[in-house]
Design a protein around this motif. Structure first.
Motif, PDB file in Angstrom:
ATOM      1  N   SER A  49       0.836  -1.205   0.000  1.00 17.47           N
ATOM      2  CA  SER A  49       0.000   0.000   0.000  1.00 17.47           C
ATOM      3  C   SER A  49       0.870   1.253   0.000  1.00 17.47           C
ATOM      4  O   SER A  49       2.069   1.204   0.299  1.00 17.47           O
ATOM      5  N   VAL A  50       0.247   2.369  -0.301  1.00 23.29           N
ATOM      6  CA  VAL A  50       0.959   3.650  -0.258  1.00 23.29           C
ATOM      7  C   VAL A  50       1.513   3.906   1.140  1.00 23.29           C
ATOM      8  O   VAL A  50       2.676   4.311   1.296  1.00 23.29           O
ATOM      9  N   ASN A  51       0.708   3.665   2.159  1.00 26.28           N
ATOM     10  CA  ASN A  51       1.165   3.925   3.526  1.00 26.28           C
ATOM     11  C   ASN A  51       2.361   3.053   3.893  1.00 26.28           C
ATOM     12  O   ASN A  51       3.320   3.514   4.519  1.00 26.28           O
ATOM     13  N   GLU A  52       2.313   1.777   3.494  1.00 28.04           N
ATOM     14  CA  GLU A  52       3.424   0.871   3.800  1.00 28.04           C
ATOM     15  C   GLU A  52       4.694   1.307   3.081  1.00 28.04           C
ATOM     16  O   GLU A  52       5.791   1.302   3.660  1.00 28.04           O
ATOM     17  N   LEU A  53       4.561   1.708   1.821  1.00 31.84           N
ATOM     18  CA  LEU A  53       5.746   2.152   1.083  1.00 31.84           C
ATOM     19  C   LEU A  53       6.305   3.434   1.680  1.00 31.84           C
ATOM     20  O   LEU A  53       7.526   3.579   1.835  1.00 31.84           O
ATOM     21  N   ALA A  54       5.435   4.352   2.046  1.00 32.56           N
ATOM     22  CA  ALA A  54       5.897   5.615   2.632  1.00 32.56           C
ATOM     23  C   ALA A  54       6.633   5.384   3.948  1.00 32.56           C
ATOM     24  O   ALA A  54       7.610   6.078   4.250  1.00 32.56           O
ATOM     25  N   GLN A  55       6.198   4.404   4.735  1.00 28.88           N
ATOM     26  CA  GLN A  55       6.812   4.132   6.034  1.00 28.88           C
ATOM     27  C   GLN A  55       8.185   3.477   5.906  1.00 28.88           C
ATOM     28  O   GLN A  55       9.060   3.700   6.729  1.00 28.88           O
ATOM     29  N   HIS A  56       8.373   2.667   4.854  1.00 27.73           N
ATOM     30  CA  HIS A  56       9.580   1.841   4.774  1.00 27.73           C
ATOM     31  C   HIS A  56      10.525   2.195   3.617  1.00 27.73           C
ATOM     32  O   HIS A  56      11.589   1.586   3.496  1.00 27.73           O
ATOM     33  N   SER A  57      10.150   3.140   2.773  1.00 24.73           N
ATOM     34  CA  SER A  57      10.885   3.351   1.526  1.00 24.73           C
ATOM     35  C   SER A  57      12.335   3.754   1.723  1.00 24.73           C
ATOM     36  O   SER A  57      13.159   3.558   0.823  1.00 24.73           O
ATOM     37  N   LYS A  58      12.678   4.319   2.892  1.00 22.54           N
ATOM     38  CA  LYS A  58      14.059   4.767   3.112  1.00 22.54           C
ATOM     39  C   LYS A  58      14.961   3.679   3.681  1.00 22.54           C
ATOM     40  O   LYS A  58      16.133   3.926   3.963  1.00 22.54           O
ATOM     41  N   GLN A  59      14.421   2.471   3.837  1.00 19.64           N
ATOM     42  CA  GLN A  59      15.271   1.372   4.294  1.00 19.64           C
ATOM     43  C   GLN A  59      16.351   1.091   3.262  1.00 19.64           C
ATOM     44  O   GLN A  59      16.096   1.100   2.054  1.00 19.64           O
ATOM     45  N   PRO A  60      17.561   0.829   3.701  1.00 13.94           N
ATOM     46  CA  PRO A  60      18.684   0.718   2.755  1.00 13.94           C
ATOM     47  C   PRO A  60      18.579  -0.463   1.788  1.00 13.94           C
ATOM     48  O   PRO A  60      19.220  -0.443   0.738  1.00 13.94           O
ATOM     49  N   ASN A  61      17.816  -1.468   2.139  1.00 10.85           N
ATOM     50  CA  ASN A  61      17.739  -2.624   1.241  1.00 10.85           C
ATOM     51  C   ASN A  61      16.437  -2.644   0.450  1.00 10.85           C
ATOM     52  O   ASN A  61      16.004  -3.688  -0.030  1.00 10.85           O
ATOM     53  N   TRP A  62      15.814  -1.465   0.287  1.00  5.21           N
ATOM     54  CA  TRP A  62      14.617  -1.346  -0.538  1.00  5.21           C
ATOM     55  C   TRP A  62      14.970  -0.594  -1.824  1.00  5.21           C
ATOM     56  O   TRP A  62      15.622   0.444  -1.794  1.00  5.21           O
ATOM     57  N   ILE A  63      14.509  -1.127  -2.938  1.00  2.02           N
ATOM     58  CA  ILE A  63      14.717  -0.502  -4.241  1.00  2.02           C
ATOM     59  C   ILE A  63      13.353  -0.278  -4.887  1.00  2.02           C
ATOM     60  O   ILE A  63      12.532  -1.200  -4.975  1.00  2.02           O
ATOM     61  N   ILE A  64      13.111   0.956  -5.356  1.00  3.30           N
ATOM     62  CA  ILE A  64      11.844   1.320  -5.987  1.00  3.30           C
ATOM     63  C   ILE A  64      12.071   1.509  -7.488  1.00  3.30           C
ATOM     64  O   ILE A  64      13.005   2.213  -7.893  1.00  3.30           O
ATOM     65  N   LEU A  65      11.214   0.888  -8.301  1.00  2.00           N
ATOM     66  CA  LEU A  65      11.363   0.942  -9.749  1.00  2.00           C
ATOM     67  C   LEU A  65      10.078   1.455 -10.398  1.00  2.00           C
ATOM     68  O   LEU A  65       8.988   0.946 -10.137  1.00  2.00           O
ATOM     69  N   ASP A  66      10.233   2.448 -11.241  1.00  2.00           N
ATOM     70  CA  ASP A  66       9.131   3.101 -11.941  1.00  2.00           C
ATOM     71  C   ASP A  66       8.974   2.439 -13.308  1.00  2.00           C
ATOM     72  O   ASP A  66       9.881   2.500 -14.141  1.00  2.00           O
ATOM     73  N   CYS A  67       7.812   1.835 -13.561  1.00  4.29           N
ATOM     74  CA  CYS A  67       7.589   1.054 -14.786  1.00  4.29           C
ATOM     75  C   CYS A  67       6.581   1.704 -15.727  1.00  4.29           C
ATOM     76  O   CYS A  67       5.980   1.014 -16.567  1.00  4.29           O
ATOM     77  N   ARG A  68       6.384   2.996 -15.623  1.00  2.00           N
ATOM     78  CA  ARG A  68       5.378   3.642 -16.471  1.00  2.00           C
ATOM     79  C   ARG A  68       5.714   3.480 -17.954  1.00  2.00           C
ATOM     80  O   ARG A  68       6.873   3.546 -18.353  1.00  2.00           O
ATOM     81  N   ASN A  69       4.677   3.289 -18.755  1.00  2.00           N
ATOM     82  CA  ASN A  69       4.884   3.015 -20.170  1.00  2.00           C
ATOM     83  C   ASN A  69       3.623   3.349 -20.957  1.00  2.00           C
ATOM     84  O   ASN A  69       2.529   3.413 -20.411  1.00  2.00           O
ATOM     85  N   ASP A  70       3.799   3.552 -22.252  1.00  4.17           N
ATOM     86  CA  ASP A  70       2.689   3.726 -23.176  1.00  4.17           C
ATOM     87  C   ASP A  70       3.027   2.898 -24.412  1.00  4.17           C
ATOM     88  O   ASP A  70       4.022   3.168 -25.089  1.00  4.17           O
ATOM     89  N   LEU A  71       2.218   1.869 -24.686  1.00  2.00           N
ATOM     90  CA  LEU A  71       2.519   0.989 -25.814  1.00  2.00           C
ATOM     91  C   LEU A  71       2.580   1.744 -27.136  1.00  2.00           C
ATOM     92  O   LEU A  71       3.311   1.355 -28.047  1.00  2.00           O
ATOM     93  N   ALA A  72       1.827   2.831 -27.243  1.00  2.00           N
ATOM     94  CA  ALA A  72       1.803   3.599 -28.484  1.00  2.00           C
ATOM     95  C   ALA A  72       2.916   4.637 -28.555  1.00  2.00           C
ATOM     96  O   ALA A  72       3.180   5.190 -29.633  1.00  2.00           O
ATOM     97  N   ASN A  73       3.579   4.893 -27.429  1.00  2.36           N
ATOM     98  CA  ASN A  73       4.623   5.922 -27.391  1.00  2.36           C
ATOM     99  C   ASN A  73       5.712   5.510 -26.405  1.00  2.36           C
ATOM    100  O   ASN A  73       5.617   5.820 -25.209  1.00  2.36           O
ATOM    101  N   PRO A  74       6.752   4.826 -26.861  1.00  2.00           N
ATOM    102  CA  PRO A  74       7.806   4.341 -25.957  1.00  2.00           C
ATOM    103  C   PRO A  74       8.537   5.442 -25.199  1.00  2.00           C
ATOM    104  O   PRO A  74       9.207   5.165 -24.203  1.00  2.00           O
ATOM    105  N   ASP A  75       8.423   6.698 -25.661  1.00  2.00           N
ATOM    106  CA  ASP A  75       9.104   7.801 -24.978  1.00  2.00           C
ATOM    107  C   ASP A  75       8.258   8.399 -23.846  1.00  2.00           C
ATOM    108  O   ASP A  75       8.747   9.233 -23.086  1.00  2.00           O
ATOM    109  N   ALA A  76       7.008   7.973 -23.736  1.00  2.00           N
ATOM    110  CA  ALA A  76       6.110   8.575 -22.751  1.00  2.00           C
ATOM    111  C   ALA A  76       6.542   8.249 -21.324  1.00  2.00           C
ATOM    112  O   ALA A  76       6.465   9.109 -20.442  1.00  2.00           O
TER     113      ALA A  76
END
Length: 290
Positions: free
Chosen positions: A13-40
Motif C-alpha cells: 500500500s501507499v502507507n506501507e511504502l511511505a513508512q519503509h521506503s528509506k530502508q537501505p535494502n529497498w529498491i523502488i522501480l518506476d515502470c510507467r509506459n505507453d505501448l503507443a509511445n515508448p518515450d512517454a
C-alpha cells in the motif's frame, strides 16, 4: 531482512511504502509506459517520480527484440535472456536480500511484468504498489525529479518461482485442451473486432477472455483476495493447469499477480502471446466469443 525473507511478495500500500521506503535494502522501480509511445514513460518519470525510484523501460529493460538465426519473430515484448536481466537488476542495486517495489500509473499492468520477471529469476521479495502513482499522489506523498543511482547489487540467479510455456506448448494444447488458456486483452480485440496493435485480430482457439480493467480492479486498485478468487475461479478451476496470455506477455502478468493475490498460484505465462501467435499464418485463429 535475510536473504530468504520476502516481506512483500504481491502488493504494497501507499502507507506501507511511505513508512519503509528509506530502508537501505529497498529498491523502488518506476515502470510507467505507453505501448503507443515508448518515450512517454521516460518523459513522465523526468517530470516527477517517487523519491529514489529508478526508471525501467518495457522495451529496453524488460524485453529483448533480437530474433533467432532464422529470423523468427517471438512477439512484441519477448523476454530477455535471464543472465542479461540479472545484469540489469544488479545495475539497479538489487541483491538477494533486496525488497523490490514496482509501480506504474496504469493499474499495475507494467509493474506486474517486472514483478513476474523477478520471480522468473527466483526473487520473491517484490511487490507492486496498489493504485500506483495516482494513489501515491492522491495521498499527498512527495514526488522528486532527481536521478537516483543505487550502488551495484549482487543478486544471483535462483530457481524460477513461476512457470513459462512456449508457442509449441500452446499449439499442442489446442488439441489436448489439458490447460485453460486465459486471454487478458480487451474483449473487442479478443473477438477480432478491433485490432489496432497487431496485424491480425482474434484469439487462440479455446482461449477464455478475462480483461483485467473490467474484472480485477476498482479505481486502479485490486479487489480483495476473496473477490478475486470468485472472479478468476469462474474461469480457472485449477491454476496449475492454466496458461495466461495477452497481446505481448505484459498484461498477462497482471492476471498472474491477481491469481497470486487470490491465493491461486501456479498458472504459466505464454510470453510471446497473441503478437507471436498471429505472426505465423499456419496457426489457427478463432473469432467472436468462445
Amino acid at each position: 531482512m535475510g536473504s530468504n525473507l520476502a516481506t512483500f511478495t504481491t502488493l504494497i500500500s501507499v502507507n506501507e511504502l511511505a513508512q519503509h521506503s528509506k530502508q537501505p535494502n529497498w529498491i523502488i522501480l518506476d515502470c510507467r509506459n505507453d505501448l503507443a509511445n515508448p518515450d512517454a514513460g521516460p518523459a513522465a518519470f523526468a517530470q516527477g517520480h517517487i523519491p529514489t525510484a529508478q526508471f525501467v523501460h518495457l522495451d529496453q529493460d524488460l524485453s529483448d527484440h533480437k530474433r533467432n538465426a532464422n529470423g523468427v519473430f517471438f512477439g512484441r515484448h519477448p523476454l530477455p535472456e535471464r543472465a542479461a536481466f540479472i545484469a540489469k537488476l544488479r545495475a539497479w542495486g538489487i541483491s538477494n536480500d533486496t525488497q523490490v517495489l514496482a509501480y506504474d500509473a496504469h493499474g499495475g499492468m507494467y509493474a506486474a511484468r517486472l514483478w513476474w520477471m523477478l520471480r522468473w529469476v527466483g526473487h520473491a521479495a517484490v511487490a507492486v504498489l496498489d493504485g500506483g502513482l495516482p494513489a501515491w499522489v492522491e495521498a499527498n506523498q512527495p514526488l522528486d525529479t532527481q536521478i537516483f543511482e543505487a550502488a551495484p547489487g549482487a543478486i544471483s540467479e535462483q530457481t524460477a518461482l513461476v512457470s513459462l510455456v512456449s508457442v509449441n506448448d500452446v499449439v499442442v494444447n489446442i488439441e489436448t485442451r489439458h490447460k485453460t488458456v486465459v486471454d487478458a486483452r480487451s474483449p473487442d480485440r479478443y473477438r477480432g473486432e478491433n485490432e489496432t496493435i497487431d496485424p491480425v485480430g482474434g484469439h487462440i482457439p479455446g482461449a477464455k477472455n478475462r480483461f483485467f480493467k473490467d474484472n480485477l480492479q476498482v479505481n486502479g486498485r485490486f479487489k480483495s483476495a476473496q473477490e478475486l478468487r470468485a472472479e478468476l475461479g469462474a474461469v480457472i478451476k485449477e491454476p496449475h493447469n492454466a496458461i495466461m496470455q495477452c497481446g505481448s506477455g505484459v498484461t498477462a502478468c497482471h492476471n498472474l499477480l491477481a491469481l497470486e493475490i487470490a491465493g491461486m498460484p501456479g498458472a504459466a505465462l505464454y510470453a510471446g502471446s497473441w503478437s507471436e501467435w498471429c505472426s505465423d499464418p499456419a496457426r489457427p485463429i478463432a473469432l467472436g466469443t468462445n
